[in-house]
Design an enzyme around this catalytic site. Structure first.
Site, PDB file in Angstrom:
ATOM      1  N   GLY A  17     -10.317 -58.609 -28.955  1.00 17.56           N
ATOM      2  CA  GLY A  17     -11.744 -58.669 -29.205  1.00 17.56           C
ATOM      3  C   GLY A  17     -12.436 -59.485 -28.127  1.00 17.56           C
ATOM      4  CB  THR A  21     -11.727 -58.915 -23.934  1.00 20.41           C
ATOM      5  OG1 THR A  21     -11.510 -57.857 -24.863  1.00 20.41           O
ATOM      6  CG2 THR A  21     -12.183 -58.325 -22.609  1.00 20.41           C
ATOM      7  CD  GLU A 195     -19.843 -62.106 -36.391  1.00 20.46           C
ATOM      8  OE1 GLU A 195     -20.083 -60.870 -36.351  1.00 20.46           O
ATOM      9  OE2 GLU A 195     -19.222 -62.716 -35.499  1.00 20.46           O
ATOM     10  CE  LYS A 210     -14.602 -73.593 -36.630  1.00 21.79           C
ATOM     11  NZ  LYS A 210     -15.917 -73.281 -36.026  1.00 21.79           N
TER      12      LYS A 210
END
Length: 433
Positions: A17, A21, A195, A210
């Site tokens: 992705g 990439t 998103e 996290k």
């Protein structure tokens, strides 16, 4: 021995992705530079993808792509597996298989580490291989390694962080433009900071994962996402943001990991007011920052881009260099440090200050009744002011430090007072010394 005569270190990549990439691009285009940094040539031997034949902006041989991720990680000649597919499965199964078949692993998978890091650590220790994950928290910001290694000889007492760029962008937009949550979210989506389904970000799930990782590293104790109290920002209003400004603060979604007075661990994620004088208050847009407090080093702040292809790939590739050097030396690096096994306490035992907005009838005796409700639960009031008159009357109370459970009980009692129309906002106030 010249670099060209050394056996290449073979690298397999799971996921192609945005981050994958960029990782593949740098590994191939800068292969000579990586060889010099590592001490041996690097060879990308396979890229596992979900769909074959898809056009990708990546100049690598087509035969490197495969849909057989399990076959790639178990082929037996892979030195390092990079996992950037995310999620729990099949990522967990693939990472465990890679370790079992002799590969070290570099991952950016915060969700998996926060849910089942114990299994991954144990598999890495059994295989005597590395498990590195700098990119799992705060993108390009180096925070995992400082907690895991640089501060290993210190005693960390608190970690306070802005670790989600989407929510920071939204809250910053609400603060600077006066927009409401919905409009700020729309702008974040339009600009690509959020998103299409922003739930993981705006409801705090991403930050909670996290926080679990940071707490485990900071306090040498296993902490999972189920141990982290989580609240998102969907209920933050423009009025909350204005109220913060009136007391010299801004609203941020904070991940807070700390030791209490008894040495137990608290981990929580929620929106909070933080004074404009605090370093985290100046973190704007989609940036992240982590503020660490320790007994020896004092206060440290780590700041930078918390997401995106290139920043996250930077953290991944830094781990790749370290892990590859370990493979050449025949060693493994730092593993899990969970020796402290400290108690993890619920949100009710956390202590902080609070900003409470109470809609009240505009008549004598209101302030006294509200003050008595706070006193009954040993919650000390620092300041109180009335805003508005008549049907718009509101009391705004800022407390001294109190336990979360005591504040919750106080608010429940205040809501039952006959002169109180409702409690319109309760927000924690952090970063005040």
């Amino acid at each position: 021995m010249p670099l060209a005569d050394r056996r290449p270190l073979r690298i397999a990549l799971l996921g192609c992705g945005v981050v994958g990439t960029e990782v593949a691009r740098v590994l191939t285009s800068d292969a000579e530079e990586f060889a010099r940094r590592i001490g041996a040539p690097v060879e990308l031997v396979g890229i596992a993808v979900r769909r074959a034949g898809r056009r990708r902006d990546l100049d690598v041989p087509e035969e490197l792509f495969t849909t057989d991720a399990m076959g790639l990680v178990t082929r037996g000649d892979v030195d390092v597996v990079i996992e950037v597919i995310g999620g729990i499965e099949p990522a967990r199964e693939l990472i465990l298989a890679a370790l079992e078949h002799g590969a070290s692993v570099v991952t950016a998978n915060k969700a998996l580490l926060a849910e089942d890091g114990e299994t991954l650590y144990e598999a890495a220790a059994k295989a005597e291989r590395d498990l590195y994950y700098e990119a799992a928290v705060a993108g390009a910001i180096p925070i995992v390694r400082p907690l895991r290694e640089s501060l290993a000889g210190d005693r960390v007492t608190r970690v306070l962080g802005i670790v989600n760029g989407t929510t920071n962008f939204i809250l910053d937009a609400m603060s600077t433009t006066g927009a409401g949550f919905a409009d700020a979210l729309d702008e974040a989506q339009r600009l690509g900071y959020a998103e299409a389904d922003p739930t993981a970000d705006v409801e705090g799930f991403d930050a909670a994962a996290k926080a679990a990782i940071l707490a485990g590293l900071a306090f040498h104790t296993r902490v999972t996402i189920s141990d982290v109290h989580r609240e998102g920002i969907t209920e933050v209003t423009a009025a909350d943001v204005r109220s913060a400004e009136e007391i010299g603060s801004v609203v941020k979604l904070l991940a807070i990991c700390e030791l209490d007075a008894e040495g137990a661990v608290s981990a929580r994620v929620h929106p909070a007011m933080i004074p404009t004088s605090h370093p985290l208050a100046s973190v704007r847009g989609a940036y992240n920052a982590v503020f660490v407090e320790s007994e020896g080093a004092g206060q440290l702040m780590f700041y930078g881009p918390g997401a995106g292809g290139a920043p996250t790939a930077s953290a991944v590739l830094g781990d790749v260099v370290t892990v590859a050097q370990h493979r050449l030396a025949g060693i493994s690096g730092v593993g899990e440090s969970a020796h402290a096994s400290l108690e993890i306490v619920p949100i009710g035992r956390a202590r902080t200050r609070y900003h409470v907005a109470i809609d009240v009838d505009d008549r004598p005796g209101v302030l006294s009744a509200v003050a008595q409700a706070f006193a009954a639960h040993d919650v000390s009031i620092k300041t109180v002011r009335q805003e508005g008159h008549g049907g718009d009357a509101q009391l705004v109370v800022v407390t001294h430090e109190a336990e979360d459970a005591a504040l919750s009980a106080t608010v429940a009692d205040v809501r039952e007072l006959d002169m109180v129309r409702g409690v319109s906002s309760v927000m924690r106030v952090e970063g005040v010394s």
